[in-house]
Design an enzyme around this catalytic site. Structure first.
Site, PDB file in Angstrom:
ATOM      1  N   HIS B 219      -8.596  25.673 -31.437  1.00 23.31           N
ATOM      2  CA  HIS B 219      -9.061  24.466 -30.756  1.00 23.31           C
ATOM      3  C   HIS B 219      -8.681  24.443 -29.287  1.00 23.31           C
ATOM      4  O   HIS B 219      -9.101  23.542 -28.571  1.00 23.31           O
ATOM      5  CB  HIS B 219      -8.553  23.216 -31.485  1.00 23.31           C
ATOM      6  CG  HIS B 219      -9.369  22.897 -32.691  1.00 23.31           C
ATOM      7  ND1 HIS B 219      -9.342  23.671 -33.814  1.00 23.31           N
ATOM      8  CD2 HIS B 219     -10.283  21.916 -32.939  1.00 23.31           C
ATOM      9  CE1 HIS B 219     -10.180  23.181 -34.707  1.00 23.31           C
ATOM     10  NE2 HIS B 219     -10.761  22.121 -34.201  1.00 23.31           N
ATOM     11  N   SER B 223     -14.517  27.347 -30.342  1.00 20.48           N
ATOM     12  CA  SER B 223     -15.072  28.459 -31.110  1.00 20.48           C
ATOM     13  C   SER B 223     -15.808  29.437 -30.200  1.00 20.48           C
ATOM     14  O   SER B 223     -16.385  29.048 -29.190  1.00 20.48           O
ATOM     15  CB  SER B 223     -16.051  27.928 -32.151  1.00 20.48           C
ATOM     16  OG  SER B 223     -15.396  27.032 -33.001  1.00 20.48           O
ATOM     17  N   LYS B 247     -23.832  22.710 -42.383  1.00 19.54           N
ATOM     18  CA  LYS B 247     -24.113  24.137 -42.488  1.00 19.54           C
ATOM     19  C   LYS B 247     -23.069  24.820 -43.376  1.00 19.54           C
ATOM     20  O   LYS B 247     -23.400  25.668 -44.210  1.00 19.54           O
ATOM     21  CB  LYS B 247     -24.099  24.754 -41.088  1.00 19.54           C
ATOM     22  CG  LYS B 247     -24.734  26.123 -41.032  1.00 19.54           C
ATOM     23  CD  LYS B 247     -25.021  26.534 -39.591  1.00 19.54           C
ATOM     24  CE  LYS B 247     -25.715  27.876 -39.568  1.00 19.54           C
ATOM     25  NZ  LYS B 247     -26.225  28.230 -38.242  1.00 19.54           N
ATOM     26  N   ASP B 248     -21.800  24.439 -43.206  1.00 17.92           N
ATOM     27  CA  ASP B 248     -20.739  25.021 -44.042  1.00 17.92           C
ATOM     28  C   ASP B 248     -20.882  24.582 -45.496  1.00 17.92           C
ATOM     29  O   ASP B 248     -20.570  25.343 -46.415  1.00 17.92           O
ATOM     30  CB  ASP B 248     -19.357  24.613 -43.518  1.00 17.92           C
ATOM     31  CG  ASP B 248     -19.000  25.364 -42.240  1.00 17.92           C
ATOM     32  OD1 ASP B 248     -19.524  26.469 -42.049  1.00 17.92           O
ATOM     33  OD2 ASP B 248     -18.205  24.834 -41.445  1.00 17.92           O
ATOM     34  N   GLU B 291      -6.404  47.111 -56.558  1.00 18.06           N
ATOM     35  CA  GLU B 291      -7.577  46.256 -56.571  1.00 18.06           C
ATOM     36  C   GLU B 291      -8.506  46.666 -55.433  1.00 18.06           C
ATOM     37  O   GLU B 291      -8.077  47.250 -54.430  1.00 18.06           O
ATOM     38  CB  GLU B 291      -7.136  44.787 -56.404  1.00 18.06           C
ATOM     39  CG  GLU B 291      -6.453  44.244 -57.639  1.00 18.06           C
ATOM     40  CD  GLU B 291      -7.431  43.857 -58.714  1.00 18.06           C
ATOM     41  OE1 GLU B 291      -7.860  44.766 -59.452  1.00 18.06           O
ATOM     42  OE2 GLU B 291      -7.776  42.673 -58.825  1.00 18.06           O
TER      43      GLU B 291
END
Lengths: 190, 431, 288
Positions: B219, B223, B247-248, B291
């Site tokens: 912040h 972004s 959108k998320d 994994e």
């Protein structure tokens, strides 16, 4: 042009206006769907803490009562809690029946607390109804309280020979679990 | 801390007003992921993965805390309590499958987040701190996931613990004492299992803490965006809420569809059958693999099969494996191109798509394959390219490359023109 | 600036170091390959190992369900054949109710099995008839006894066997029907190949030599209550189905829970997409 785009967009698309339009309806529906999904997730999250299948399956116990002498008691385990099985002497039965039921805190007769034909066989949980301590009196030599039954040392509750509360803070008689005689000498609890 | 046109939080009811005065949490949320956070208006779906990673972190913590209510970290019963969860606990099978596949999805999402960062050079000034914290999160995730995989106490758990702690045995002189110290014994047993459980419970909360720092650091400059051109004016941004929450939200729906598809219909697809065999210290599985999310680094570890001068092959492999992640810490200073986005960097773009991505794909594949030819040779070539890419190609390309012309602003990139555009403005270094 | 330059310089040097080290390993490996003339020496285990046959199972696919008749038959095969050597320690008798048995049948079956117990009079270790809450008893008191009775090859617990092997249900069924003579081709191609003295040739087993002697040998070895003909293949398939159930008793419930979850999510995701499109419509417009 850039300015109009910048100032116009938040107002037309950002804030909720009064009155439901198609857009608002969609948003409300989408948010509600998310909410419903979230609520649905709560169900397994809560129910996972309830007793698991192995715990539920282990909730019945068989006890052989043949070897209990009159006046003696044995401790068994039912649902990981103590279970008292006591064979009453004739005097103890008399003491229990000699009480005016109406005067009791939790009025019950000895008949109501035993099975027909087995009035001398008192099966109760060994869990004080006050706060869950194990009362004394089932093992040889333990104090049986002022009424000859059980005595809870935690907060001084006295139970009589029918396992009924007579004195002290406990609100109820010792619980009689669900059980049945599968034969004359074997009971199945739970 | 934010752009001057950021919207100010105004409490709408007395309760919120009370909160805002005494403990301005609503204001914090509003400014962090609400309408008070102006975000570039041109973010693509590649910018969804940060929020998704946060979601999967929370999911892992919730399901993990629940599993811990039923699991016992004791080598005698660990495997049996895991089966108890699968068979007897109400919805236990779902919790465990959700947790095991949740780890995989957490890594899928984070890998996409990281590769977004590689392509758009999200690590560059002024966002170095965000990147550094991100690498720390990734390292913590790897440690957490590794220790979590040990807990069911299956064959892969046991031998994974033995092999990975064995890496520390490669350190000259103090290696073996360190390995014994890490395990609290000569082989994984109760001591190791208990400390792994303890740390596996603790580390996710440490990760959550570093995630907060990561978002805080985000912040400060705001972004990044697909053009790599910094925000210049209000028309370059949109408020996070409702634009990016919507959108998320859609992105989350798609991710959950895939995730629950796996949880309910192929829950063991990403796992290894050997982990359904209880740990046996006397018998090693034919083919030990970690994994899948460790495969690239496991491939790098195994690529070093020959002693290099006085450095034993084992040590070389361990050095390379750790360095493969540690180089990410230095990216902001290795890549000095003034242009951020790969869209405007022709040479960088070629190396990214035709070098790094195929090399990573090969490493992923070979890390899960048996340690035999041709996989060893393939992973050696890919490993060579991996180090070449980050440590040699990036510094040189950023020096010699001629970037393509950048748009003046995000507004211009989105709308085709910007009245305020100044010709040649972005030819100046962006830093 | 000069400091930053030096970071890049150090980076390039470190990079060259790793590249040289890994290329050195590559060349060493390549040299060895050239000397041997082949990438990977061929082995009998590699050439003659077979992937499991693909059977059609009622529990396959997203709508799969148990065939309880088959599970009951498989349970009978386990009980009459496999249980002589293999434990089933994560399965309790009470779980058998899922196969369609009622409480009294489960109780009677449990009582027919002896489980470890304690003599209430003397405290000595003894056995007692099982209760529904007990787990299937192991045929051996401990691992040492199991190894001693089986030429050092401990028969694995079967509770999770179909999850502990790739393509487990098909694997178990294939393995049980896969015993045969060592093929002549194999002997020709690998004259040195020798089964261990206690091994039984089985192409579905990783090293081709299975310590377990063929357990299902003759049709009718088990008499099925539902009248199904007990061929070796039928018994193998049924016990594989039963062991699929023991490994994952919640398999059907899992799939049945999955559908509503996915359908709801699909609905919610479509809503989220439409809502997103609406919200973004204004921002995508050039002029307003």
């Amino acid at each position: 042009m850039a300015d109009t785009a910048a100032t116009a967009t938040p107002e037309t698309a950002g804030e909720t206006d009064t009155g439901i339009r198609r857009r608002d309806f969609l948003d409300i529906a989408a948010v509600s769907a998310a909410g419903i999904g979230g609520l649905a997730v709560v169900y397994p999250l809560v129910s996972q803490m309830a007793p698991s299948k192995d715990v539920l399956a282990a909730s019945s116990t068989e006890v052989d009562v043949a070897s209990i002498e009159p006046g003696m008691a044995i401790k068994a385990i039912f649902r990981k809690q103590p279970l008292f099985v006591r064979r009453l002497t004739p005097q103890e039965i008399q003491m229990a029946e000699g009480v005016a039921v109406g005067s009791l805190r939790d009025p019950q007769t000895l008949e109501e607390r035993t099975k027909e034909g087995h009035k001398d066989m008192l099966v109760t949980m060994g869990v004080c109804t006050h706060l869950g301590c194990v009362p004394l009196g089932a093992a040889v030599g333990e104090p049986r309280g002022e009424f000859g039954g059980y005595f809870c040392p935690c907060h001084g509750s006295h139970y009589d020979t029918a396992g009924r509360i007579r004195k002290g803070p406990a609100p109820k008689n010792l619980e009689v679990p669900e059980y049945e005689f599968t034969s004359d000498t074997v009971i199945q609890v739970g | 801390m934010s752009f001057p046109w950021a919207k100010e939080y105004t409490p709408t009811n007395p309760v919120m007003k009370f909160f805002d005065e005494k403990l301005p949490l609503p204001r914090l949320v509003y400014n962090a992921i609400g309408a008070g956070y102006p975000v570039p208006r041109n973010l693509s779906y590649f910018w969804n993965f940060g929020v998704l990673a946060g979601f999967f972190l929370v999911l892992q913590i919730v399901t993990g805390v629940i599993l811990a209510m039923h699991y016992a970290a004791n080598a005698q019963v660990a495997f049996a309590t895991t089966e108890h969860i699968m068979r007897d606990v109400n919805w236990g099978w779902m919790m465990r499958y959700a947790h095991a596949n949740g780890a995989s999805f957490f890594f899928i999402v984070v890998y996409l987040h990281i590769f977004r960062g590689f392509f758009y050079s999200s690590y560059k000034a002024p966002r170095e701190m965000i990147w550094l914290l991100g690498v720390v999160i990734f390292l913590l995730m790897m440690a957490t996931a590794f220790m979590g995989y040990v807990l069911p106490w299956g064959q892969m758990s046991f031998w994974g613990a033995k092999v990975i702690t064995g890496l520390f045995g490669a350190i000259p002189l103090v290696g073996e004492p360190i390995q014994v110290w890490l395990l609290g014994g000569y082989a994984p047993d109760n001591a190791a299992l208990n400390r792994f459980f303890s740390l596996h419970f603790l580390l996710p909360f440490v990760i959550a803490g570093v995630v907060i720092l990561h978002i805080w650091a985000l912040h400060i400059p705001g972004s990044s965006n697909p053009t790599g051109v910094e925000v210049k004016q209000e028309s370059d941004t949109l408020p996070f809420h409702p634009y990016y929450t919507a959108k998320d939200g859609f992105g989350l729906g798609v991710a959950l569809l895939l995730y629950f598809g796996l949880v309910f219909f192929l829950p063991n697809y990403l796992g290894h059958p050997d982990n359904y065999i209880e740990a046996n210290p006397l018998s090693t599985p034919a083919h030990i693999v970690p994994e899948w999310y460790f495969w690239p680094f496991y491939a790098i570890l195994r690529a070093f099969t020959a002693d290099f001068f006085f450095i034993p092959a084992k040590l070389m492999g361990v050095l390379a494996m750790f360095s493969a992640i540690l180089v990410w810490f230095f990216l902001p200073w290795l890549d000095k191109s003034p242009v951020r986005s790969g869209h405007y960097r022709p040479l960088f773009r070629k190396f990214f798509w035709f070098g790094l991505i195929p090399a990573m794909a090969v490493l992923f594949y070979c890390g899960g394959a048996p340690a035999e030819e041709p996989f060893v040779m393939l992973s050696q070539i890919a490993t060579a390219y991996y180090f070449l890419h980050f440590l040699v190609i990036l510094p040189i390309v950023s020096q010699v490359e001629k970037p393509e012309p950048l748009p003046y602003s995000i507004t211009e990139a989105v709308l085709g023109s910007d009245d305020k555009a100044v010709l040649g403005e972005n030819a100046k270094p962006a830093v | 600036m000069s400091k930053l330059l030096s970071i890049r310089l150090v980076g390039i040097l470190v990079g060259v170091f790793f590249v040289l080290a890994v290329l050195w390993a590559f060349l060493t490996g390549a040299f060895a390959v050239i000397q041997e003339g082949e990438l990977k020496p061929a082995t009998a285990e590699h050439e003659f190992h077979e992937h499991p046959n693909q059977y059609a199972w009622s529990f396959d696919g997203p709508f799969g369900k148990w065939d309880t008749q088959q599970l009951q038959r498989g349970f009978k095969v386990y009980n009459e054949v496999c249980s002589a050597c293999h434990s089933l320690k994560y399965v309790a008798f009470r779980d058998l109710e899922a196969l369609g048995y009622d409480e009294s049948q489960v109780k009677a079956f449990a009582a027919s099995k002896q489980v470890p117990g304690v003599d209430p009079q003397t405290g000595e270790a003894t056995t007692r008839p099982g209760l529904p809450t007990d787990y299937f008893p192991s045929p051996y008191p401990n691992a040492v006894a199991a190894a001693a009775a089986n030429n050092n090859a401990i028969p694995p617990d079967l509770s999770l066997i179909t999850k502990a092997r790739h393509d487990g249900s098909n694997y178990v069924a294939s393995l049980l029907t896969g015993y045969r003579e060592v093929p002549a081709e194999l002997k020709k191609e690998f004259p040195d190949f020798a089964l261990s003295p206690t091994g039984h040739y089985n192409p579905y087993f990783a090293n081709l030599g299975l310590a377990m002697a063929p357990p299902l040998t003759t049709a009718g070895q088990v008499t099925f209550d539902d009248g199904t003909e007990a061929t070796v293949e039928q018994m193998a398939k049924d016990v594989a189905a039963f062991l699929t159930w023991t490994a994952e008793p919640q398999l059907v419930k899992r799939k049945q829970t999955g559908w509503p979850v996915l359908i709801f999510l699909l609905f919610a995701t479509v809503l989220a997409y439409l809502s997103k499109k609406q919200i973004w419509a204004a921002a995508k417009r050039k002029d307003d």
